[in-house]
Scaffold this active site. Sequence first.
Site, PDB file in Angstrom:
ATOM      1  N   LEU A  12       0.842  -1.202   0.000  1.00  0.00           N
ATOM      2  CA  LEU A  12       0.000   0.000   0.000  1.00  0.00           C
ATOM      3  C   LEU A  12       0.875   1.249   0.000  1.00  0.00           C
ATOM      4  O   LEU A  12       1.644   1.475   0.933  1.00  0.00           O
ATOM      5  CB  LEU A  12      -0.905   0.014   1.232  1.00  0.00           C
ATOM      6  CG  LEU A  12      -1.799  -1.222   1.422  1.00  0.00           C
ATOM      7  CD1 LEU A  12      -2.727  -1.018   2.623  1.00  0.00           C
ATOM      8  CD2 LEU A  12      -2.610  -1.497   0.155  1.00  0.00           C
ATOM      9  N   ARG A  19       2.801  14.490   6.613  1.00  0.00           N
ATOM     10  CA  ARG A  19       3.694  14.892   7.714  1.00  0.00           C
ATOM     11  C   ARG A  19       5.172  14.937   7.320  1.00  0.00           C
ATOM     12  O   ARG A  19       6.003  15.448   8.054  1.00  0.00           O
ATOM     13  CB  ARG A  19       3.486  13.962   8.920  1.00  0.00           C
ATOM     14  CG  ARG A  19       2.217  14.268   9.685  1.00  0.00           C
ATOM     15  CD  ARG A  19       1.872  13.165  10.674  1.00  0.00           C
ATOM     16  NE  ARG A  19       1.361  11.977   9.981  1.00  0.00           N
ATOM     17  CZ  ARG A  19       1.063  10.822  10.606  1.00  0.00           C
ATOM     18  NH1 ARG A  19       1.237  10.708  11.913  1.00  0.00           N
ATOM     19  NH2 ARG A  19       0.594   9.805   9.920  1.00  0.00           N
ATOM     20  N   ASN A 236       6.451   8.384   9.281  1.00  0.00           N
ATOM     21  CA  ASN A 236       5.472   9.433   9.016  1.00  0.00           C
ATOM     22  C   ASN A 236       6.099  10.808   8.896  1.00  0.00           C
ATOM     23  O   ASN A 236       5.536  11.693   8.274  1.00  0.00           O
ATOM     24  CB  ASN A 236       4.412   9.465  10.122  1.00  0.00           C
ATOM     25  CG  ASN A 236       3.545   8.227  10.087  1.00  0.00           C
ATOM     26  OD1 ASN A 236       3.106   7.799   9.019  1.00  0.00           O
ATOM     27  ND2 ASN A 236       3.334   7.628  11.233  1.00  0.00           N
ATOM     28  N   TYR A 374      45.743  17.496 -11.673  1.00  0.00           N
ATOM     29  CA  TYR A 374      44.489  17.069 -12.295  1.00  0.00           C
ATOM     30  C   TYR A 374      44.832  16.166 -13.475  1.00  0.00           C
ATOM     31  O   TYR A 374      45.559  16.569 -14.386  1.00  0.00           O
ATOM     32  CB  TYR A 374      43.661  18.267 -12.792  1.00  0.00           C
ATOM     33  CG  TYR A 374      42.499  17.789 -13.644  1.00  0.00           C
ATOM     34  CD1 TYR A 374      41.475  17.036 -13.068  1.00  0.00           C
ATOM     35  CD2 TYR A 374      42.450  18.041 -15.018  1.00  0.00           C
ATOM     36  CE1 TYR A 374      40.434  16.537 -13.836  1.00  0.00           C
ATOM     37  CE2 TYR A 374      41.410  17.549 -15.792  1.00  0.00           C
ATOM     38  CZ  TYR A 374      40.413  16.797 -15.192  1.00  0.00           C
ATOM     39  OH  TYR A 374      39.380  16.294 -15.950  1.00  0.00           O
ATOM     40  N   ASN A 385      56.242   8.255 -12.865  1.00  0.00           N
ATOM     41  CA  ASN A 385      56.026   9.258 -11.821  1.00  0.00           C
ATOM     42  C   ASN A 385      55.596  10.569 -12.469  1.00  0.00           C
ATOM     43  O   ASN A 385      56.288  11.096 -13.341  1.00  0.00           O
ATOM     44  CB  ASN A 385      57.310   9.474 -11.020  1.00  0.00           C
ATOM     45  CG  ASN A 385      57.033  10.254  -9.742  1.00  0.00           C
ATOM     46  OD1 ASN A 385      56.679   9.687  -8.717  1.00  0.00           O
ATOM     47  ND2 ASN A 385      57.155  11.567  -9.817  1.00  0.00           N
TER      48      ASN A 385
HETATM   49  C1  UD1 Z   1      -3.050   1.845   9.547  1.00  0.00           C
HETATM   50  C2  UD1 Z   1      -4.008   0.822  10.198  1.00  0.00           C
HETATM   51  C3  UD1 Z   1      -3.690   0.742  11.691  1.00  0.00           C
HETATM   52  C4  UD1 Z   1      -2.248   0.352  11.876  1.00  0.00           C
HETATM   53  C5  UD1 Z   1      -1.302   1.293  11.121  1.00  0.00           C
HETATM   54  C6  UD1 Z   1       0.102   0.736  11.140  1.00  0.00           C
HETATM   55  C7  UD1 Z   1      -6.083   0.868   8.929  1.00  0.00           C
HETATM   56  C8  UD1 Z   1      -7.476   1.364   8.885  1.00  0.00           C
HETATM   57  N1  UD1 Z   1      -5.364   1.271   9.969  1.00  0.00           N
HETATM   58  O1  UD1 Z   1      -3.318   3.105  10.125  1.00  0.00           O
HETATM   59  O2  UD1 Z   1      -4.523  -0.218  12.298  1.00  0.00           O
HETATM   60  O3  UD1 Z   1      -1.907   0.334  13.252  1.00  0.00           O
HETATM   61  O4  UD1 Z   1      -1.692   1.404   9.735  1.00  0.00           O
HETATM   62  O5  UD1 Z   1       1.017   1.660  10.615  1.00  0.00           O
HETATM   63  O6  UD1 Z   1      -5.699   0.126   8.060  1.00  0.00           O
HETATM   64  N2  UD1 Z   1      -3.018   3.793   2.090  1.00  0.00           N
HETATM   65  C9  UD1 Z   1      -3.434   3.655   0.794  1.00  0.00           C
HETATM   66  N3  UD1 Z   1      -4.676   4.082   0.458  1.00  0.00           N
HETATM   67  C10 UD1 Z   1      -5.523   4.643   1.371  1.00  0.00           C
HETATM   68  C11 UD1 Z   1      -5.084   4.780   2.700  1.00  0.00           C
HETATM   69  C12 UD1 Z   1      -3.828   4.339   3.040  1.00  0.00           C
HETATM   70  O7  UD1 Z   1      -2.719   3.157  -0.064  1.00  0.00           O
HETATM   71  O8  UD1 Z   1      -6.632   4.991   0.979  1.00  0.00           O
HETATM   72  C13 UD1 Z   1      -1.691   3.329   2.435  1.00  0.00           C
HETATM   73  C14 UD1 Z   1      -0.759   4.431   2.921  1.00  0.00           C
HETATM   74  O9  UD1 Z   1      -0.014   4.963   1.845  1.00  0.00           O
HETATM   75  C15 UD1 Z   1       0.128   3.689   3.905  1.00  0.00           C
HETATM   76  C16 UD1 Z   1      -0.771   2.597   4.431  1.00  0.00           C
HETATM   77  O10 UD1 Z   1      -1.807   2.439   3.505  1.00  0.00           O
HETATM   78  O11 UD1 Z   1       1.242   3.101   3.271  1.00  0.00           O
HETATM   79  C17 UD1 Z   1      -1.328   2.902   5.815  1.00  0.00           C
HETATM   80  O12 UD1 Z   1      -2.092   4.086   5.736  1.00  0.00           O
HETATM   81  P1  UD1 Z   1      -2.066   5.155   6.897  1.00  0.00           P
HETATM   82  O13 UD1 Z   1      -2.995   6.253   6.559  1.00  0.00           O
HETATM   83  O14 UD1 Z   1      -0.674   5.487   7.259  1.00  0.00           O
HETATM   84  O15 UD1 Z   1      -2.735   4.261   8.033  1.00  0.00           O
HETATM   85  P2  UD1 Z   1      -2.755   4.533   9.558  1.00  0.00           P
HETATM   86  O16 UD1 Z   1      -3.755   5.575   9.859  1.00  0.00           O
HETATM   87  O17 UD1 Z   1      -1.380   4.739  10.043  1.00  0.00           O
END
Ligand code: UD1
Length: 482
Positions: A12, A19, A236, A374, A385
């Site tokens: 993902l 942030r 993050n 250089y 040398n």
């Molecule tokens: C998520 C988990 C949480 C976990 C945490 C661990 C969910 C609902 N929550 O929360 O339980 O403890 O990760 O780090 O899954 N992403 C997408 N598409 C989206 C949303 C997110 O690709 O629509 C990807 C982000 O780029 C990221 C990952 O999913 O790589 C996690 O998303 P993020 O928003 O960081 O999730 P958290 O709120 O941290």
Amino acid sequence: MSAIRPAAVVVLAAGEGTRMKSATPKVLHEICGRSLVGHVLAAAGELEPENLVVVVGHAREQVTAHLAEAAPGVRTAVQAEQNGTGHAVRMALEELGGVVEGTVVVVCGDTPLLTGETLARLAAAHGGDGNAVTVLTAEVPDATGYGRIVRDDATGAVTGIVEHKDATDAQRAIREINSGVFAFDGRLLADALGKVRTDNSQGEEYLTDVLGILREAGHRVGACVAADHREIAGINNRVQLAEARRILNDRLLTAAMLAGVTVVDPATTFVDVTVSFEQDAVVHPGTQLLGDTHLAEGAEVGPNSRLKDTRVGAGARVDNTVADGADIGPRASVGPYAYLRPGARLGVKSKVGTFVEIKNTSVGEGTKVPHLSYVGDATIGEYTNIGAASVFVNYDGEHKHHTTVGSHCKTGADNMFVAPVTVGDGAYTAAGSVITRDVPSGSLAVARGQQRNIEGWVARKRPGSAAAKAAEAASRESDGEG
Ligand code: UD1
Ligand code: CA
């Protein structure tokens, strides 16, 4: 590595990563010579999945371009709007044709410390227990922001995951968190994702809801606790980015030290994942080893050196040097304060000394370029040398030209070799020469103005000066002697 080969790994990486406060998408930030998503893909690749899919969304052109270069063979699925982690996985499954038979592993693109070993443990636990889903969890000192693992009080079985924002005070006290890494049964995953709702505080499709859905349908839900909670830390912000680099760097240096490399000060030694060492290599403080750099047996580098894509031969010594794309031969000596640029090839026991810059040049065995020079676009033979303060004048303002200096030559200090030009084997050149024509083997080239002494000039032109008085005293003394 593992007998359980997943049908697919889904990474993902569609989120924005606000942030980071950066024009660069979060997953493209680098530590130890690799992007965050690149680290995750390397770990995922160790499972040898049949399909590797990255979900892209925010800044997808940049992320896709990076993947095409850094991880060809990886597929991408587009999530145009970031409607949650569950929605993201749905997009990945669509890319794979809707339903995937077999195990589907889901990981986040921003957890660069996750190892292939841990993923293999998760996949093995998942298959071994016959689970519908297995979540990788960890006990963390501060669980703020993470999804909490909810377990049955009596049996300890996982019943679901609740997001921090949706959790009760009692649930917020739970220290076991969702790492965001899962192994799923592909068919049950597709089913359950169709049932995920968006009635939560973020109005998103939570992947985490799949656990509760599967459990309620009577399927086995399991958890695998990570051995080291630091492995699952998501990046993050840039403070966490720096922290992750330090941890990964320590991991790489620890492996090198256990394999017989001396790292004098791990705290000030930076390495990329692609760097390799042989036994008894020594790295002194303040040194960065980057890209495809390799230190052969007994090679010694530093202090205060930065080597990128550079090979250091056995027993070579490199001190206070910057090198990029150089090949340093066995027992060669480089620095202090040398600059080796792409195509610098130094032969066995050669020497490139203080304040010397070398580019696209082959320096033969035993040849020395000791001081303040250089050397660009040249071939220098063996045991030659090169005098101090020499310049290989390779650029006429439009084109670069080549200089060839033979073997066993002695070129004078402060020479200019105006390329294209060739100095034959065993030739000498006089100090201060500007060499514009080829020098035949075995000859001495003298290419400078003749010295003319104008006697008594100071007494006539600078009468009464300190120089004139000194000259007068010197002549009285030599008269007295005579
Ligand atoms: C998520 C988990 C949480 C976990 C945490 C661990 C969910 C609902 N929550 O929360 O339980 O403890 O990760 O780090 O899954 N992403 C997408 N598409 C989206 C949303 C997110 O690709 O629509 C990807 C982000 O780029 C990221 C990952 O999913 O790589 C996690 O998303 P993020 O928003 O960081 O999730 P958290 O709120 O941290
Ligand atoms: Ca979120």
